[in-house]
Design a protein around this motif. Structure first.
Motif, mmCIF file in Angstrom:
data_model
loop_
_atom_site.group_PDB
_atom_site.id
_atom_site.type_symbol
_atom_site.label_atom_id
_atom_site.label_comp_id
_atom_site.label_asym_id
_atom_site.label_seq_id
_atom_site.Cartn_x
_atom_site.Cartn_y
_atom_site.Cartn_z
ATOM 1 N N HIS A 38 0.875 -1.173 0.000
ATOM 2 C CA HIS A 38 0.000 0.000 0.000
ATOM 3 C C HIS A 38 0.911 1.221 0.000
ATOM 4 C CE1 HIS A 38 -3.761 -2.171 1.020
ATOM 5 N NE2 HIS A 38 -2.888 -3.052 1.496
ATOM 6 N N ASP A 148 -2.521 7.517 -4.869
ATOM 7 C CA ASP A 148 -2.029 6.417 -4.040
ATOM 8 C C ASP A 148 -2.168 5.115 -4.805
ATOM 9 O OD1 ASP A 148 -4.734 5.645 -3.790
ATOM 10 O OD2 ASP A 148 -4.930 6.409 -1.764
ATOM 11 N N ILE A 150 -2.256 0.486 -4.637
ATOM 12 C CA ILE A 150 -2.198 -0.842 -4.038
ATOM 13 C C ILE A 150 -1.578 -1.754 -5.094
ATOM 14 C CG2 ILE A 150 -3.468 -2.771 -3.027
ATOM 15 C CD1 ILE A 150 -5.687 -0.725 -2.324
#
Length: 156
Positions: A38, A148, A150
């Motif tokens: 993450h 962001d 993952i």
């Protein structure tokens, strides 16, 4: 894409990863757990300078796309720092894009394509991912975009 290292692919694309940016608050840049990495939201640095502004106001669509790409490059820098090698990336699973934009700006998906297209350029089909592209009224430090990620990772 796996026939050669990701570092070689980056060199072919003319991409030099910057030093990973230090967190600006109480969090870590990346956490690896359960086969996933993450990566915290990354801000756009171009030529070492933090990009600032707002889409639909002081930042053009093309500048926003470039800023999102810069966020993607910083995601790669953070991933490499956390994993030791980008060759451990199994697949980019999801990107979350936040676009600092005026109420009438509706091209958030086009802006975040800057980061999405980068992941596909670098990782090929393993860079294809799910995604969000959300308009927000403000972002930290006045940046136009934050992204962001993952990422699924191979064990060491």
């Amino acid at each position: 894409m796996r026939a050669k290292s990701i570092d070689k692919r980056l060199a072919e694309l003319g991409i030099k990863l910057p030093e990973p940016a230090a967190p600006v608050a109480s969090y870590v840049a990346a956490v690896e757990h359960g086969g996933l990495l993450h990566v915290s939201g990354q801000l756009p640095f171009i030529d070492g300078q933090l990009v600032k502004g707002r889409l639909g106001e002081s930042v053009t669509l093309d500048e926003g796309v470039a800023a999102a790409r810069a966020c993607g490059i910083m995601i790669l820098a953070q991933a490499k720092a956390a994993l030791g090698s980008l060759d451990r990336v199994e697949r980019v699973l999801k990107l979350g894009g936040f676009v600092n934009s005026t109420g009438d700006f509706i091209d958030q998906p086009k802006v975040v394509n800057g980061a999405s297209d980068l992941m596909m350029e670098v990782f090929g089909d393993m860079g294809r991912h799910a995604r969000s592209a959300v308009g927000v009224p403000i972002l930290p430090l006045g940046v136009p975009v934050e992204v962001d990620a993952i990422i699924a990772v191979k064990p060491e």
